[in-house]
Design an enzyme around this catalytic site. Structure first.
Site, mmCIF file in Angstrom:
data_model
loop_
_atom_site.group_PDB
_atom_site.id
_atom_site.type_symbol
_atom_site.label_atom_id
_atom_site.label_comp_id
_atom_site.label_asym_id
_atom_site.label_seq_id
_atom_site.Cartn_x
_atom_site.Cartn_y
_atom_site.Cartn_z
ATOM 1 N N ASP A 81 -4.541 -14.670 -9.902
ATOM 2 C CA ASP A 81 -5.158 -13.485 -9.711
ATOM 3 C C ASP A 81 -5.669 -12.576 -11.012
ATOM 4 O OD1 ASP A 81 -5.346 -10.680 -8.312
ATOM 5 O OD2 ASP A 81 -4.092 -11.175 -6.692
ATOM 6 N N HIS A 115 -8.098 -13.822 -6.879
ATOM 7 C CA HIS A 115 -7.783 -12.559 -5.548
ATOM 8 C C HIS A 115 -8.135 -12.721 -4.738
ATOM 9 C CE1 HIS A 115 -6.590 -8.529 -5.297
ATOM 10 N NE2 HIS A 115 -7.531 -8.219 -4.767
ATOM 11 N N CYS A 156 -4.655 -6.120 -0.662
ATOM 12 C CA CYS A 156 -5.021 -5.845 -1.880
ATOM 13 C C CYS A 156 -4.364 -4.289 -1.875
ATOM 14 C CB CYS A 156 -6.337 -5.415 -2.446
ATOM 15 S SG CYS A 156 -6.374 -4.944 -4.303
#
Lengths: 358, 181
Positions: free
Chosen positions: A299, A328, A146
């Site tokens: 996501d 995610h 991320c």
């Protein structure tokens, strides 16, 4: 046939009763029990004022190039080692890699002026040097998740000579292509004003922001589901671990938050080649190291296209893009990640390390 | 009190307070700045209220729309399908609210609310700052400049350490070259 108004009212009432029960039970379990996370054995080889570096114990290291897992500054690193059968780092250790992970800690009011210059140029660089010394390896493999993927990419552009391979998982790169709720909200807030008032971005601010996303399936129904499965010990302990992680939200350093919103989200500076780190322009095209970019098609925090474009920007001859059908978190803490994503990543890394004679 | 009324009162107060003859605490600088900070706080609170009302209107409208859609979907179901109905209403509401959350209108309202909260906190801090100054204690802005200086110093130290290790490296290399000569 039943009156639909009545049917809906009853279903709504049932849901909310269970939701309240689920919330209360969660709080009760959390306060009465110690929720264990981070089960993979590790030594803490560096403790700074905030930052820690974990080195995972491994008697059977097959590959010389060490891996540094760089987590984001949002919530805590242990999502990558949440439970034994879904541990991201545990899986890499079992595959014979020498794994380190960064715990960024919790910024305090005194840290409000810290920016990416400090987190990447000073802290991450210090940790990379430490790992190089510790493992007697010239280079390291960076795995960033991320925001940590964005940071690893920036670091690679800045200090490429120390990076053997770059692995990014759902990195935030080209925000002009991000139409997620997170991106829309990030683009609409005035970071300067918020930081001017708060100093650092307060933890509760971030927590409220994330709980607002998926308000019914995540915010309400997951507690209904918890009540429905409360006697299943495996389900219950996994649920509580995720809850612990969700509520463990540190503040974000003010200076860094301003850059994140203004430069990365509003100006799209990283993709445009207009982002500066430690006085140097970060040009993604300068990256030539092998890249393995992992993206989730569902996501809801980072739009897939926002991450996918990294492969177009870098100059690496050896670049791989993998898009998996998951969300995610599914990329790092799911059965899919254990059974498909990590074995594929492991194979790729083994090949790279073999080619580099390591 | 309506927003218009609040605005009117604030305007009137601002007007009155700026007439020199009516300045109650003219000679005391602290109270003057305190007055200003209080007025500012009042203005921001009213702005925050307006935005919060707009936020709840958006939520309510979406809620009504989602309820209508749910009712439409369950019209042929009965009590035996209650579990299905629960999953269905969650699903319908999630979709409707995701549309709202992803909209620019909602993002603007959230932006306005966070700005107003931040301004409100800032105005409270201005009040505290005025008090601290009066008491001769370090203020937030003074501490802030110390924090800034510290970060700068740490960066300088890191840069210097890097330069020293590079210099050490080149001295070592030169020594080896000289020895070989």
């Amino acid at each position: 046939m039943m009156d639909p108004y009545l049917l809906f009212a009853q279903a709504f009432n049932d849901t909310m009763t269970k939701y309240t029960e689920g919330l209360l039970k969660t709080q009760e379990f959390m306060s009465k029990n110690k929720i264990d996370v981070g089960s993979t054995p590790a030594d803490v080889i560096y403790v700074g004022r905030k930052i820690r570096l974990l080195h995972y114990k491994n008697e059977q290291i097959k590959h010389k190039v060490p891996i540094i897992v760089v987590y984001a500054l949002i919530n805590k690193h242990y999502i990558l080692d949440l439970q034994p059968d879904r541990s991201f780092v545990g899986n890499l250790v079992r595959q014979g890699f020498d794994v380190y992970m960064v715990d960024w800690g919790v910024p305090e009011p005194i840290d409000k002026h810290l920016t990416f210059d400090d987190y990447i140029g000073r802290y991450l660089d210090r940790l990379v040097n430490m790992v190089r010394d510790n493992s007697s390896s010239e280079k390291v493999t960076l795995i960033g998740y991320c925001q940590g993927g964005t940071m690893s990419t920036m670091y690679t552009a800045l200090k490429q000579e120390k990076v053997a391979n770059l692995v990014t998982i759902a990195p935030v790169i080209d925000t002009s292509k991000d139409n997620s709720v997170v991106a829309t909200l990030c683009k609409s807030i005035d970071a300067d004003r918020i930081i001017d008032a708060y100093g650092n971005l307060p933890a509760e601010f971030l927590h409220r922001f994330y709980t607002m996303l998926k308000p019914f399936s995540q915010g309400i129904y997951k507690y209904v589901n918890f009540v429905n499965n409360i006697d299943d010990e495996y389900f219950r302990s996994n649920f509580l671990r995720v809850e612990k992680w969700l509520y463990d939200t540190p503040a974000i350093a003010g200076g860094l938050f301003k850059q994140w919103i203004n430069d990365i989200y509003k100006r799209n500076a990283l993709a445009k080649g207009e982002f500066y780190l430690c006085g140097k322009r970060i040009d993604l095209r300068s990256i030539e190291v092998p890249l393995f970019n992992i993206v989730a098609s569902d996501d809801h925090l980072v739009a897939p296209q926002c991450s996918i474009t990294l492969n177009q920007y870098v100059s690496s001859e050896d670049k791989t893009l993998r898009v998996y059908t998951c969300g995610h978190i599914g990329l790092i803490a799911s059965k899919l990640s254990q059974n498909v994503i990590l074995p594929e990543l492991g194979k790729w890394l083994s090949r790279k390390m073999l080619n580099n004679n390591n | 009190m309506s927003k218009e009324k609040e605005d009117e009162i604030i305007k009137l107060l601002q007007f009155v307070i700026n007439i020199p003859q009516f300045k109650a605490f003219m000679p005391i600088k602290f109270l003057e700045s305190y007055e200003q900070a209080l007025l500012n706080w009042l203005r921001i609170t009213s702005l925050l209220n307006a935005n919060i009302i707009e936020y709840y209107i958006l939520i309510s409208v979406t809620w009504i729309e989602a309820s209508k859609r749910t009712l439409e979907c369950i019209k042929d179901m009965d009590e035996r399908d209650k579990e299905k109905v629960i999953k269905l209403w969650i699903d319908v509401f999630e979709k409707e609210f995701n549309k709202l959350l992803g909209s620019e209108k909602f993002a603007n309202v959230i932006g306005n609310i966070t700005n107003a909260y931040a301004d409100m906190l800032k105005s409270v801090m201005d009040l505290v700052e005025a008090h601290l100054k009066e008491l001769g204690l370090p203020t937030r802005s003074e501490m802030d400049s110390v924090y800034r200086e510290m970060v700068k110093m740490k960066r300088d130290i890191a840069r210097l350490s890097e330069e020293i290790s590079m210099l050490k490296g080149s001295i070592k290399t030169n020594n080896i070259v000289n020895m070989n000569k």
